[in-house]
Design a protein around this motif. Structure first.
Motif, PDB file in Angstrom:
ATOM      1  N   LYS A 136     -53.738 -61.003  76.277  1.00  0.00           N
ATOM      2  CA  LYS A 136     -52.632 -61.780  76.348  1.00  0.00           C
ATOM      3  C   LYS A 136     -51.546 -60.770  76.874  1.00  0.00           C
ATOM      4  CE  LYS A 136     -53.325 -64.276  71.871  1.00  0.00           C
ATOM      5  NZ  LYS A 136     -52.821 -64.565  70.812  1.00  0.00           N
ATOM      6  N   PRO A 137     -50.431 -61.404  77.653  1.00  0.00           N
ATOM      7  CA  PRO A 137     -49.403 -60.665  78.155  1.00  0.00           C
ATOM      8  C   PRO A 137     -48.778 -59.876  76.858  1.00  0.00           C
ATOM      9  CG  PRO A 137     -49.392 -62.816  79.106  1.00  0.00           C
ATOM     10  CD  PRO A 137     -50.529 -62.778  77.954  1.00  0.00           C
ATOM     11  N   MET A 138     -48.451 -58.878  77.050  1.00  0.00           N
ATOM     12  CA  MET A 138     -47.900 -57.803  75.713  1.00  0.00           C
ATOM     13  C   MET A 138     -46.715 -58.555  75.047  1.00  0.00           C
ATOM     14  SD  MET A 138     -46.195 -54.125  75.649  1.00  0.00           S
ATOM     15  CE  MET A 138     -47.658 -53.390  76.164  1.00  0.00           C
ATOM     16  N   LEU A 139     -45.969 -59.303  76.017  1.00  0.00           N
ATOM     17  CA  LEU A 139     -44.789 -59.853  75.255  1.00  0.00           C
ATOM     18  C   LEU A 139     -45.147 -61.157  74.380  1.00  0.00           C
ATOM     19  CD1 LEU A 139     -41.755 -60.944  75.218  1.00  0.00           C
ATOM     20  CD2 LEU A 139     -41.959 -62.139  77.249  1.00  0.00           C
ATOM     21  N   HIS A 154     -47.642 -61.472  72.428  1.00  0.00           N
ATOM     22  CA  HIS A 154     -48.038 -61.047  71.051  1.00  0.00           C
ATOM     23  C   HIS A 154     -46.738 -60.833  69.975  1.00  0.00           C
ATOM     24  CE1 HIS A 154     -52.247 -59.803  71.819  1.00  0.00           C
ATOM     25  NE2 HIS A 154     -51.926 -59.505  72.938  1.00  0.00           N
ATOM     26  N   SER A 155     -45.716 -60.542  70.391  1.00  0.00           N
ATOM     27  CA  SER A 155     -44.368 -60.489  69.648  1.00  0.00           C
ATOM     28  C   SER A 155     -44.133 -61.975  69.430  1.00  0.00           C
ATOM     29  CB  SER A 155     -43.281 -59.541  70.084  1.00  0.00           C
ATOM     30  OG  SER A 155     -43.904 -58.485  70.418  1.00  0.00           O
ATOM     31  N   VAL A 156     -43.855 -62.731  70.481  1.00  0.00           N
ATOM     32  CA  VAL A 156     -43.281 -63.834  70.356  1.00  0.00           C
ATOM     33  C   VAL A 156     -44.172 -64.968  69.416  1.00  0.00           C
ATOM     34  CG1 VAL A 156     -42.790 -66.169  71.572  1.00  0.00           C
ATOM     35  CG2 VAL A 156     -42.230 -63.962  72.465  1.00  0.00           C
ATOM     36  N   GLU A 157     -45.564 -64.711  69.662  1.00  0.00           N
ATOM     37  CA  GLU A 157     -46.468 -65.492  68.867  1.00  0.00           C
ATOM     38  C   GLU A 157     -46.201 -64.955  67.236  1.00  0.00           C
ATOM     39  OE1 GLU A 157     -50.297 -65.245  70.264  1.00  0.00           O
ATOM     40  OE2 GLU A 157     -49.849 -66.903  71.754  1.00  0.00           O
ATOM     41  N   ALA A 158     -45.905 -63.811  67.018  1.00  0.00           N
ATOM     42  CA  ALA A 158     -45.879 -63.293  65.786  1.00  0.00           C
ATOM     43  C   ALA A 158     -44.749 -63.953  64.930  1.00  0.00           C
ATOM     44  CB  ALA A 158     -45.738 -61.773  65.409  1.00  0.00           C
ATOM     45  N   PRO A 168     -46.477 -54.762  70.448  1.00  0.00           N
ATOM     46  CA  PRO A 168     -46.976 -56.062  70.473  1.00  0.00           C
ATOM     47  C   PRO A 168     -47.615 -56.407  68.846  1.00  0.00           C
ATOM     48  CG  PRO A 168     -48.347 -54.697  71.561  1.00  0.00           C
ATOM     49  CD  PRO A 168     -47.068 -53.882  71.426  1.00  0.00           C
ATOM     50  N   PHE A 169     -48.299 -55.353  68.141  1.00  0.00           N
ATOM     51  CA  PHE A 169     -49.122 -55.775  67.122  1.00  0.00           C
ATOM     52  C   PHE A 169     -48.105 -55.970  65.877  1.00  0.00           C
ATOM     53  CE2 PHE A 169     -52.078 -53.425  70.033  1.00  0.00           C
ATOM     54  CZ  PHE A 169     -52.217 -54.785  70.764  1.00  0.00           C
ATOM     55  N   LEU A 170     -47.502 -56.815  65.762  1.00  0.00           N
ATOM     56  CA  LEU A 170     -46.605 -57.010  64.525  1.00  0.00           C
ATOM     57  C   LEU A 170     -47.102 -58.073  63.643  1.00  0.00           C
ATOM     58  CD1 LEU A 170     -43.808 -57.187  63.255  1.00  0.00           C
ATOM     59  CD2 LEU A 170     -42.900 -58.947  64.637  1.00  0.00           C
ATOM     60  N   SER A 171     -47.295 -57.437  62.425  1.00  0.00           N
ATOM     61  CA  SER A 171     -48.054 -58.368  61.376  1.00  0.00           C
ATOM     62  C   SER A 171     -46.901 -59.182  60.558  1.00  0.00           C
ATOM     63  CB  SER A 171     -48.754 -57.590  60.398  1.00  0.00           C
ATOM     64  OG  SER A 171     -47.760 -56.450  59.644  1.00  0.00           O
ATOM     65  N   SER A 172     -47.265 -60.311  59.865  1.00  0.00           N
ATOM     66  CA  SER A 172     -46.518 -60.955  58.836  1.00  0.00           C
ATOM     67  C   SER A 172     -46.046 -60.256  57.881  1.00  0.00           C
ATOM     68  CB  SER A 172     -47.260 -62.476  58.470  1.00  0.00           C
ATOM     69  OG  SER A 172     -48.405 -62.054  57.889  1.00  0.00           O
ATOM     70  N   THR A 173     -46.898 -59.339  57.360  1.00  0.00           N
ATOM     71  CA  THR A 173     -46.527 -58.373  56.176  1.00  0.00           C
ATOM     72  C   THR A 173     -45.153 -57.485  56.611  1.00  0.00           C
ATOM     73  OG1 THR A 173     -48.995 -58.049  55.621  1.00  0.00           O
ATOM     74  CG2 THR A 173     -47.433 -56.315  54.909  1.00  0.00           C
ATOM     75  N   ILE A 174     -45.034 -57.109  57.848  1.00  0.00           N
ATOM     76  CA  ILE A 174     -43.872 -56.298  57.948  1.00  0.00           C
ATOM     77  C   ILE A 174     -42.499 -57.358  57.891  1.00  0.00           C
ATOM     78  CG2 ILE A 174     -42.577 -54.867  59.810  1.00  0.00           C
ATOM     79  CD1 ILE A 174     -44.580 -53.330  58.411  1.00  0.00           C
ATOM     80  N   ILE A 175     -43.116 -58.314  58.384  1.00  0.00           N
ATOM     81  CA  ILE A 175     -41.726 -59.339  58.585  1.00  0.00           C
ATOM     82  C   ILE A 175     -41.358 -59.589  57.045  1.00  0.00           C
ATOM     83  CG2 ILE A 175     -41.194 -61.725  58.955  1.00  0.00           C
ATOM     84  CD1 ILE A 175     -42.966 -61.415  61.788  1.00  0.00           C
TER      85      ILE A 175
END
Length: 388
Positions: free
Chosen positions: A35-38, A40-44, A113-120
């Protein structure tokens, strides 16, 4: 007066040039894990129930790239960036101010790009008792200062040193006031520094090594190796054959090739794309091409086979996989495949939404043996590697 925006808001900063990372386009739009790098973050943030507003900040001239990267994600707000990161973030904050936003604001770099729901979740929890919060990791390497001659001069105590990551989360009124109050004339390194300078408390939550920032060209290869090492890697194989006949068009790897014979089949009979489609489906354990595109179904009569491969990649993505490599070997006496390899590589990469250097196109003959040796048909075999 407009109604206040709901829930939490995410600001994703994607306005950089990415010049240090190389590539033909800014790094935030390059393909990473399918996927485009951007994206990944938007989908997270998109997938997290706390967020009702997602803002992407892009540089002038990047709107088309952003639109392509965000295709299908309706409702994402695109805001113009500024000359510095602080200006870009401030433009997004002003958008929220104008819309009377009063929730929590997360500010995130698209290059992570690899942002997890745990961090959020950790950040949301920290905001219940703090003005702001940042994910951070302790420094584990020895630290020293050095002089102009390149010699070590003193050791630095690392006990209370941290590597700060994003997203950085704040009550919106806090970060809005911090941006308005910043008047030092210096370029701030991050938003947390601005909040602290304005007198607000910023908490530290446990960060994640997966949030490492993509900065240099080597980061793309290194992050992919790390990702593959830490995830489920699958391999699938595909094979297909079609008969050569007069009066048919010859399609191979999504390209029409000039030749006196073409391939017979229910679709356009692109034997290479059929083999690749089966390889992707096989790696994801999703059946085979006949299960999804049966020749008995009239809707696939004469269909372009790029639809088959693109659909297989989407099915794999929906199942949590991304395509990291495709390898296909075309077996025929004629036509010569060599002159078309580069174009085939680019076309397959485009269909599968991966970078061209993750596609291998090869060709061989059977030394005049068998049906391919007699030029009765063309065969193809393929291998797909997927990561979950």
């Amino acid at each position: 007066m407009e109604e206040p925006l709901p829930k939490a808001a995410a600001i994703i900063v994607a306005a950089g040039s990415g010049s240090r990372s190389g590539g033909n386009i800014p790094k935030q739009f390059r393909i990473v894990r399918g996927k485009p790098m951007l994206r990944h973050s938007v989908e997270a943030f998109w997938a997290h129930p706390a967020f009702g507003t997602i803002i992407v900040v892009v540089a002038p001239g990047q709107n088309a790239l952003a639109a392509a990267a965000l295709e299908g994600l309706d409702g994402v707000i695109v805001v113009a960036g500024g000359p510095e990161r602080r200006d870009s973030v401030n433009n997004a904050i002003q958008y929220l101010d104008i819309n009377n936003f009063t929730g929590s604001t997360f500010i995130h770099d698209a290059a992570r790009p690899f942002l997890s729901s745990t961090i959020i979740d950790r950040l949301l929890g920290a905001l219940t008792s703090s003005d702001g919060a940042v994910p951070a990791l302790p420094v584990v390497d020895s630290l020293s200062r050095g002089n102009a001659e390149g010699a070590l001069t003193e050791t630095v105590d690392r006990a209370q040193l941290f590597r700060i990551q994003t997203p950085q989360a704040f009550r919106h009124d806090v970060i809005s006031k911090a941006h308005k109050a910043w008047n030092t004339g210096q370029i701030p390194t991050d938003d947390a520094r601005m909040a602290m300078a304005a007198g607000f408390k910023v908490a530290i939550i446990e960060g994640d090594e997966s949030l490492t920032k993509f900065t240099f060209a080597d980061d793309f290869a290194r992050q992919m190796v790390h990702s593959e090492a830490m995830h489920d890697v699958r391999t699938g194989m595909g094979y297909d054959v079609h008969r050569l006949a007069k009066g048919e068009e010859l399609w191979l790897c999504g390209l029409r090739i000039a030749h006196e014979f073409g391939l017979e089949g229910h679709s356009d009979a692109d034997v290479a794309l059929h083999a690749l489609t089966d390889a992707v489906l096989g790696a994801a354990a999703l059946g085979d091409i006949g299960d999804h595109f049966p020749p008995s179904d009239v809707q696939w009569k004469g269909a372009s086979s790029d639809r088959f491969l693109a659909h297989a990649v989407k099915l794999a993505s929906d199942a949590g996989f991304c395509v990291t490599h495709l390898d296909v070997t075309i077996i025929c006496e004629a036509p010569k495949i060599g002159p078309h390899k580069k174009a085939m590589q680019a076309r397959v990469a485009e269909i599968a939404a991966i970078e061209p250097d993750r596609v291998s196109i090869k060709a061989t003959t059977t030394e005049k043996l068998g049906f391919t040796g007699r030029s009765e048909g063309i065969a193809a075999q393929a291998i797909a590697t997927l990561v979950k």
